[in-house]
Design an enzyme around this catalytic site. Structure first.
Site, mmCIF file in Angstrom:
data_model
loop_
_atom_site.group_PDB
_atom_site.id
_atom_site.type_symbol
_atom_site.label_atom_id
_atom_site.label_comp_id
_atom_site.label_asym_id
_atom_site.label_seq_id
_atom_site.Cartn_x
_atom_site.Cartn_y
_atom_site.Cartn_z
ATOM 1 N N CYS A 1 0.836 -1.200 0.000
ATOM 2 C CA CYS A 1 0.000 0.000 0.000
ATOM 3 C C CYS A 1 0.877 1.258 0.000
ATOM 4 O O CYS A 1 1.488 1.586 -1.009
ATOM 5 C CB CYS A 1 -0.977 -0.041 1.173
ATOM 6 N N GLU B 1 -1.638 -8.973 4.087
ATOM 7 C CA GLU B 1 -1.503 -9.417 5.473
ATOM 8 C C GLU B 1 -2.831 -9.638 6.175
ATOM 9 O O GLU B 1 -2.879 -10.280 7.232
ATOM 10 C CB GLU B 1 -0.652 -8.427 6.271
ATOM 11 N N HIS C 1 -3.637 -5.239 0.583
ATOM 12 C CA HIS C 1 -3.080 -5.670 1.872
ATOM 13 C C HIS C 1 -3.089 -7.200 1.956
ATOM 14 O O HIS C 1 -4.084 -7.802 2.364
ATOM 15 C CB HIS C 1 -3.878 -5.067 3.031
#
EC number: 6.3.5.2
Length: 544
Positions: free
Chosen positions: A88, A186, A184
């Protein structure tokens, strides 16, 4: 484990945090892949590192990359010669450094998106998505959370994924192992995100996946023995919580009876805590435990104090003083033994054991730019600067779930391993106001009822942490025909994987009803119970 030592044992991924709410999740995903990683603030100077990472991940951020106060990475990151992944804001920072363009976009992307992977036909450029199974429509579902986006590629970069509104969703350098993704990977909302991270850390960085609690135990025991030598002695700060219990058991395994477990009764423990802990540690674990009643000293120093940071400092400093005094007694005994037994005697008391965890370290870092310290943790920032004892913190690199796994491998009973956390400053930070014996007694009673009811409902193991906070307000109530004007308590229960984020626990209504009924009927001085339904963020787990 000391920084230099752990990096000599494990390949390490460095995560540079720009203040994203998701940064800690990057760390979690790497650990789940059995890869050791460490998070440092984005202001970290590469030249000041005493170790070289195998790869670097740049996190997201709430900032715009061109804002006047935007945080920026040390330029030496790009000359270190290791693979880099920007997530990001991290992608936008890579673009800024290499001559790309980032602008505020008319179509902000928040939530689910479908990306289309673009194959370049070159192995290194395609490595980030190599082997990841696409969905039926050929796309990949991911989670977006950005307003700005890359609008023109930097020189020598190529597109490796796109969306209809973001043509440069993922990019790669033509010849260097530098990658960026706008989404993202994660977060759990990116179903294949963990595979993207795995591709980077294992395939691109070539990290050996040796990080596990099974491998941690023998290495940490060997390290402890090396530090303490054949005769060095350690006193251990234990509270009965899972962190200090696991740390104490690990220390006992390493140096046996040269480890002295000590519990300080600071007057702000849970109801009958000192007695319960003594039984648990001595009977269940066979640890030699000394309980020191220093409640009068702690409460005298806390008198009139309402500020939570002052409470933490007072408790942390007094805690160390009490430990040093006990260490002096043990040292005197050691010297006497030396005089009587000569070379057969034990060594000096030089070390203080604490169960500091990695989330404590993360939350106590003060970033110069994008973030601020949330609170000073008792185990990290509240210690005496002139402390005579040296700290030994074997769990400092671990998350809570890793500590529990470690405890099970050390054969600690489940009722100890599964115990809810309890803060170092104790009930002092659950009393919003001055700490007095009367307030402590009220809170101890209410908290005891709360936990008892949670266990009776079979919910204790479903909840990560539960407690009662005593509020500095009073409310009007009715008891029989009489008007009451008593205190309000807040009950809190959260569910979490790692205590970096947490959701409030949804109780069955009948359980909350019984909890409220028992507390208001059985605890003198309380006539109202409220339930805290705040998640973390924006709140923290504890109130103070």
């Amino acid at each position: 484990m000391a920084t230099e030592e752990i990096h000599s044992l494990y390949d390490t991924i460095l995560i540079l945090d720009f203040g994203s709410q998701y940064s800690h999740l990057i760390t979690r995903r790497c650990r789940e892949l059995n890869v050791y990683c460490e998070m440092l603030p984005c202001t970290q100077k590469i030249s000041e590192l005493s170790w070289k990472p195998k790869g670097i991940i740049l996190s997201g951020s709430p900032y715009s990359v061109y804002a006047p106060d935007a945080p920026h990475v040390d330029p030496d990151v790009f000359t270190l010669g290791v693979p880099i992944l920007g997530i990001c804001y991290g992608l936008q920072e890579i673009a800024r450094v290499h001559g790309g363009t980032v602008d505020a976009h008319t179509h902000r992307e928040y939530g689910y998106a479908k990306i289309e992977v673009v194959k370049t036909g070159k192995k290194d450029q395609d490595a980030l998505f190599e082997g990841i199974e696409m969905e039926a429509d050929g796309g990949l579902q991911v989670w977006m959370s950005h307003g700005d986006q890359l609008t023109s590629l930097p020189p020598n970069f190529v597109t490796i994924a796109s969306t209809p509104t973001s043509p440069f969703t993922s990019v790669a350098h033509e010849s260097k192992p530098i990658y960026g993704v706008q989404f993202h990977p994660e977060v759990s909302h990116s179903p294949r995100g963990k595979e993207v991270i795995a591709a980077f850390v294992k395939n691109v960085c070539g990290v050996r996946d040796g990080w596990s609690m099974e491998s941690f135990i023998p290495k940490e025991i060997a390290r402890i023995r090396q530090i303490c030598g054949e005769k060095g002695q350690v006193i251990g700060a234990v509270s009965g919580g899972v962190d200090s219990t696991v740390a104490a058991k690990l220390m006992h395994e390493a140096i046996g009876d040269r480890f002295h477990a000590i519990m300080v009764d600071n007057g702000v423990l849970r109801k009958d805590e000192a007695k319960k802990v003594h039984k648990m540690l001595t009977v269940d674990l066979g640890v030699n435990l000394t309980v020191i009643d220093a409640s009068e000293l702690f409460l005298a120093r806390l008198k009139g104090v309402e500020d939570p940071e002052r409470k933490r400092k007072i408790i942390g400093n007094t805690f160390i003083e009490v430990f040093e005094a006990e260490a002096a007694k043990l040292e005197a005994a050691a010297e006497k033994e030396l005089a009587e037994k000569g070379g057969e005697a034990k060594g000096k008391i030089e070390w203080l054991l604490q169960g500091t965890l990695y989330p404590d370290v993360i939350e106590s870092i003060s970033f110069k730019g994008p973030s601020a310290t949330i609170k000073t943790h008792h185990n990290v920032g509240g210690l005496l600067e002139d402390m005579k004892l040296k700290l030994i913190e074997p769990l400092r690199e671990l998350f809570k779930d890793e500590v529990r796994a470690l405890g099970r491998l050390l054969n600690i009973p489940e009722h100890l391993v599964g115990r809810h956390p309890f803060p170092g400053p104790g009930l002092a930070i659950r009393i919003l106001g001055e700490v007095t014996r009367e307030q402590i007694a009220i809170l101890q009673h209410a908290d005891d009822i709360y936990i008892e009811e949670i266990r009776a409902a079979g919910l204790y193991d479903q909840i990560s942490q539960a407690f009662v906070a005593l509020l500095p307000v009073k409310a009007v109530g009715v008891a029989g025909d009489a008007r009451t004007y008593d205190q309000v308590v807040a009950v809190r229960a959260v569910s979490t994987e790692d205590f970096m984020t947490a959701d409030w626990f949804v109780f069955p209504p009948q359980v909350l009803k019984r909890i409220s009924s028992r507390i208001t009927n059985e605890v003198k001085g309380v006539n109202r119970v409220v339930y805290d339904i705040t998640s973390k963020p924006p709140g923290t787990v504890e109130w103070l």
